[in-house]
Design a protein around this motif. Structure first.
Motif, mmCIF file in Angstrom:
data_model
loop_
_atom_site.group_PDB
_atom_site.id
_atom_site.type_symbol
_atom_site.label_atom_id
_atom_site.label_comp_id
_atom_site.label_asym_id
_atom_site.label_seq_id
_atom_site.Cartn_x
_atom_site.Cartn_y
_atom_site.Cartn_z
ATOM 1 N N ARG A 46 40.500 49.888 32.165
ATOM 2 C CA ARG A 46 41.595 49.980 31.692
ATOM 3 C C ARG A 46 42.064 51.345 30.823
ATOM 4 O O ARG A 46 43.249 51.672 31.026
ATOM 5 N N ASP A 64 44.257 48.827 36.662
ATOM 6 C CA ASP A 64 44.434 47.253 36.279
ATOM 7 C C ASP A 64 43.301 46.563 37.029
ATOM 8 O O ASP A 64 43.174 46.352 38.265
ATOM 9 N N PRO A 65 42.364 46.049 36.446
ATOM 10 C CA PRO A 65 41.129 45.483 36.969
ATOM 11 C C PRO A 65 41.369 44.171 37.515
ATOM 12 O O PRO A 65 40.936 43.521 38.505
ATOM 13 N N TYR A 66 42.562 43.523 37.298
ATOM 14 C CA TYR A 66 43.151 42.394 37.984
ATOM 15 C C TYR A 66 44.549 42.451 38.113
ATOM 16 O O TYR A 66 45.465 41.713 37.376
ATOM 17 N N PRO A 67 44.986 43.166 39.215
ATOM 18 C CA PRO A 67 46.200 43.206 39.580
ATOM 19 C C PRO A 67 46.989 41.835 39.863
ATOM 20 O O PRO A 67 46.384 41.121 40.476
ATOM 21 N N ASN A 68 48.227 41.943 39.847
ATOM 22 C CA ASN A 68 49.321 40.538 40.073
ATOM 23 C C ASN A 68 48.964 40.755 41.848
ATOM 24 O O ASN A 68 49.081 39.546 42.293
ATOM 25 N N ARG A 69 49.237 41.928 42.436
ATOM 26 C CA ARG A 69 49.375 41.771 43.940
ATOM 27 C C ARG A 69 48.161 42.894 44.256
ATOM 28 O O ARG A 69 47.895 43.986 43.739
ATOM 29 N N ALA A 70 47.776 42.504 45.717
ATOM 30 C CA ALA A 70 46.826 43.643 46.066
ATOM 31 C C ALA A 70 47.062 43.280 47.811
ATOM 32 O O ALA A 70 47.240 42.335 48.243
ATOM 33 N N ARG A 76 30.174 43.294 30.955
ATOM 34 C CA ARG A 76 31.269 43.023 31.766
ATOM 35 C C ARG A 76 32.519 43.437 31.160
ATOM 36 O O ARG A 76 33.496 44.060 31.586
ATOM 37 N N LEU A 100 35.298 46.475 32.030
ATOM 38 C CA LEU A 100 36.731 46.044 32.064
ATOM 39 C C LEU A 100 37.582 47.070 31.042
ATOM 40 O O LEU A 100 38.433 47.549 31.454
ATOM 41 N N ARG A 132 34.578 41.323 47.479
ATOM 42 C CA ARG A 132 33.718 41.542 46.384
ATOM 43 C C ARG A 132 32.635 42.231 46.584
ATOM 44 O O ARG A 132 32.013 42.365 47.814
#
Length: 101
Positions: A19, A24-30, A11, A15, A59
Motif C-alpha cells: 500500500r 492495491d493488494p486487493y483490486p476490485n477488478r483484475a 502478512r 500488505l 497464486r
C-alpha cells in the motif's frame, strides 16, 4: 506470540508495504487475457523472434531470488507457469518490492 499470530503480523506488514508503494493488494477488478495453459500455448505457437504479451492471474507459490533476477511459480486453475523477473526490466525498486512482498 504463537506461530499463527506471528505469520499474521508478517502478512499485515507485507500488505502495508504494498500500500505504501501505491499498489492495491486487493483490486476490485483484475483483467486476465489467458489462463496459464493458454499462455503456454501462445508462447509455444509464437516464433522465437515474436513477442507474446499475456495477462495472467493466480497464486504465487514460490519465489527464488538470484542476484538481479528472480524466478516465481504462478498457479491457476489451468496449471502452473514459471515467471522470470529481471531488474533491468522491472526496475530495482519493483524487484525489491517483489522480494519483500
Amino acid at each position: 506470540m504463537s506461530e499463527r499470530h506471528r505469520l499474521e503480523q508478517v502478512r499485515l506488514e507485507k500488505l502495508e508495504r504494498l500500500r505504501q508503494a501505491g499498489m492495491d493488494p486487493y483490486p476490485n477488478r483484475a483483467s486476465r487475457s489467458h489462463t496459464s495453459a493458454q499462455a503456454i500455448q501462445a508462447f509455444q505457437q509464437a516464433g522465437a523472434d515474436q513477442a507474446v504479451q499475456v495477462s495472467v492471474a493466480g497464486r504465487m507459490r514460490s519465489l527464488r531470488e538470484m542476484g538481479q533476477t528472480a524466478f516465481a511459480h504462478l498457479e491457476d486453475e489451468a496449471g502452473r507457469l514459471q515467471l522470470y523477473f529481471r531488474s533491468d526490466e522491472l526496475g530495482e525498486e519493483r524487484l525489491t518490492l517483489l522480494r519483500e512482498a
